[in-house]
Design a protein around this motif. Structure first.
Motif, PDB file in Angstrom:
ATOM      1  N   PHE A 189       0.834  -1.204   0.000  1.00 25.32           N
ATOM      2  CA  PHE A 189       0.000   0.000   0.000  1.00 25.32           C
ATOM      3  C   PHE A 189       0.874   1.260   0.000  1.00 25.32           C
ATOM      4  CE2 PHE A 189      -4.712  -0.499   0.935  1.00 25.32           C
ATOM      5  CZ  PHE A 189      -4.801  -1.759   0.378  1.00 25.32           C
ATOM      6  N   ARG A 190       1.952   1.247   0.789  1.00 21.33           N
ATOM      7  CA  ARG A 190       2.863   2.405   0.799  1.00 21.33           C
ATOM      8  C   ARG A 190       3.481   2.601  -0.583  1.00 21.33           C
ATOM      9  NH1 ARG A 190       4.474   0.514   5.605  1.00 21.33           N
ATOM     10  NH2 ARG A 190       6.271  -0.556   4.708  1.00 21.33           N
ATOM     11  N   ASP A 191       4.003   1.532  -1.159  1.00 20.04           N
ATOM     12  CA  ASP A 191       4.679   1.613  -2.452  1.00 20.04           C
ATOM     13  C   ASP A 191       3.742   2.058  -3.572  1.00 20.04           C
ATOM     14  OD1 ASP A 191       6.947   0.743  -1.154  1.00 20.04           O
ATOM     15  OD2 ASP A 191       6.867  -1.301  -1.997  1.00 20.04           O
ATOM     16  N   ALA A 192       2.486   1.610  -3.507  1.00 18.35           N
ATOM     17  CA  ALA A 192       1.503   1.947  -4.548  1.00 18.35           C
ATOM     18  C   ALA A 192       0.741   3.233  -4.227  1.00 18.35           C
ATOM     19  CB  ALA A 192       0.527   0.789  -4.730  1.00 18.35           C
ATOM     20  N   LEU A 193       1.153   3.929  -3.170  1.00 14.11           N
ATOM     21  CA  LEU A 193       0.531   5.187  -2.735  1.00 14.11           C
ATOM     22  C   LEU A 193      -0.953   5.018  -2.402  1.00 14.11           C
ATOM     23  CD1 LEU A 193       2.241   7.584  -5.313  1.00 14.11           C
ATOM     24  CD2 LEU A 193       3.035   6.925  -3.029  1.00 14.11           C
ATOM     25  N   LEU A 194      -1.274   3.875  -1.811  1.00 13.26           N
ATOM     26  CA  LEU A 194      -2.646   3.579  -1.414  1.00 13.26           C
ATOM     27  C   LEU A 194      -2.865   3.752   0.080  1.00 13.26           C
ATOM     28  CD1 LEU A 194      -3.102   0.302  -3.483  1.00 13.26           C
ATOM     29  CD2 LEU A 194      -4.087   2.552  -4.005  1.00 13.26           C
ATOM     30  N   ASP A 195      -1.838   4.130   0.824  1.00 13.70           N
ATOM     31  CA  ASP A 195      -1.918   4.223   2.280  1.00 13.70           C
ATOM     32  C   ASP A 195      -2.469   5.571   2.736  1.00 13.70           C
ATOM     33  OD1 ASP A 195       0.349   5.573   1.454  1.00 13.70           O
ATOM     34  OD2 ASP A 195       1.543   4.985   3.193  1.00 13.70           O
ATOM     35  N   ASN A 196      -3.611   5.919   2.171  1.00 12.21           N
ATOM     36  CA  ASN A 196      -4.298   7.164   2.512  1.00 12.21           C
ATOM     37  C   ASN A 196      -5.792   6.938   2.266  1.00 12.21           C
ATOM     38  OD1 ASN A 196      -4.938   7.932  -0.379  1.00 12.21           O
ATOM     39  ND2 ASN A 196      -2.703   7.816  -0.472  1.00 12.21           N
ATOM     40  N   PRO A 197      -6.656   7.822   2.757  1.00  9.49           N
ATOM     41  CA  PRO A 197      -8.095   7.604   2.585  1.00  9.49           C
ATOM     42  C   PRO A 197      -8.538   7.477   1.121  1.00  9.49           C
ATOM     43  CG  PRO A 197      -7.743   9.200   4.318  1.00  9.49           C
ATOM     44  CD  PRO A 197      -6.388   8.943   3.687  1.00  9.49           C
ATOM     45  N   ALA A 198      -7.974   8.253   0.226  1.00 13.56           N
ATOM     46  CA  ALA A 198      -8.370   8.161  -1.187  1.00 13.56           C
ATOM     47  C   ALA A 198      -7.977   6.813  -1.788  1.00 13.56           C
ATOM     48  CB  ALA A 198      -7.734   9.300  -1.986  1.00 13.56           C
ATOM     49  N   GLY A 199      -6.769   6.354  -1.489  1.00 14.77           N
ATOM     50  CA  GLY A 199      -6.334   5.045  -1.967  1.00 14.77           C
ATOM     51  C   GLY A 199      -7.175   3.932  -1.380  1.00 14.77           C
ATOM     52  N   SER A 200      -7.500   4.059  -0.106  1.00 16.51           N
ATOM     53  CA  SER A 200      -8.343   3.064   0.552  1.00 16.51           C
ATOM     54  C   SER A 200      -9.728   3.018  -0.088  1.00 16.51           C
ATOM     55  CB  SER A 200      -8.470   3.377   2.041  1.00 16.51           C
ATOM     56  OG  SER A 200      -7.199   3.293   2.653  1.00 16.51           O
ATOM     57  N   CYS A 201     -10.272   4.174  -0.399  1.00 14.53           N
ATOM     58  CA  CYS A 201     -11.592   4.223  -1.042  1.00 14.53           C
ATOM     59  C   CYS A 201     -11.548   3.577  -2.427  1.00 14.53           C
ATOM     60  CB  CYS A 201     -12.088   5.669  -1.141  1.00 14.53           C
ATOM     61  SG  CYS A 201     -12.643   6.333   0.442  1.00 14.53           S
ATOM     62  N   LEU A 202     -10.478   3.784  -3.164  1.00 20.34           N
ATOM     63  CA  LEU A 202     -10.327   3.148  -4.472  1.00 20.34           C
ATOM     64  C   LEU A 202     -10.372   1.627  -4.329  1.00 20.34           C
ATOM     65  CD1 LEU A 202      -9.654   3.428  -7.539  1.00 20.34           C
ATOM     66  CD2 LEU A 202      -7.251   3.197  -6.854  1.00 20.34           C
TER      67      LEU A 202
END
Length: 125
Positions: free
Chosen positions: A57-70
């Motif tokens: 998640f960190r590497d793919a820039l998903l470790d934030n609310p927007a990434g989580s929502c995606l």
């Protein structure tokens, strides 16, 4: 969810399965051992599923609310394993991130097991 977003999440999942299966095969000296350990204890030595998902998640820039929502939009039909654990979080953003990681980890484990089974069926070790 737009089709391009769904395709992006599908590609992320494929990439995660490839990376994760490679790592656990290497750490566990073969696909058979990796599959056994993944099924027995996904958080155990040589597997560390949650740690992999956190790093991915960190590497793919998903470790934030927007990434989580995606991720949650793409995996909206999946079940959450332990909702009581997730609700202990302090903020909405933390709850979203934990739900996304847990849901992604569950699917990653399933797909990795399938990949390892295929590897073994076609002569992999």
């Amino acid at each position: 969810m737009d089709l391009h977003e769904q395709q992006y999440v599908n590609l992320l999942l494929v990439m995660a399965v490839e990376r994760f299966s490679e790592r656990i095969i290497h750490r566990n000296e073969g696909a058979q051992n990796a599959l056994h350990r993944l099924r027995a204890n996904p958080q155990g030595d040589g597997v560390w599923l949650s740690e992999f998902v956190d790093a991915f998640f960190r590497d793919a820039l998903l470790d934030n609310p927007a990434g989580s929502c995606l991720i949650l939009q793409a995996l909206a039909n999946q079940r959450v394993n332990d909702p009581s654990h997730i609700l202990e979080r302090a903020t909405v953003g933390e709850v979203l991130q934990e739900m996304a990681k847990q849901t992604f980890a569950t699917l990653l484990q399933q797909k990795t097991e399938e990949t390892l089974e295929q590897t073994l069926a076609f002569g992999g070790e």
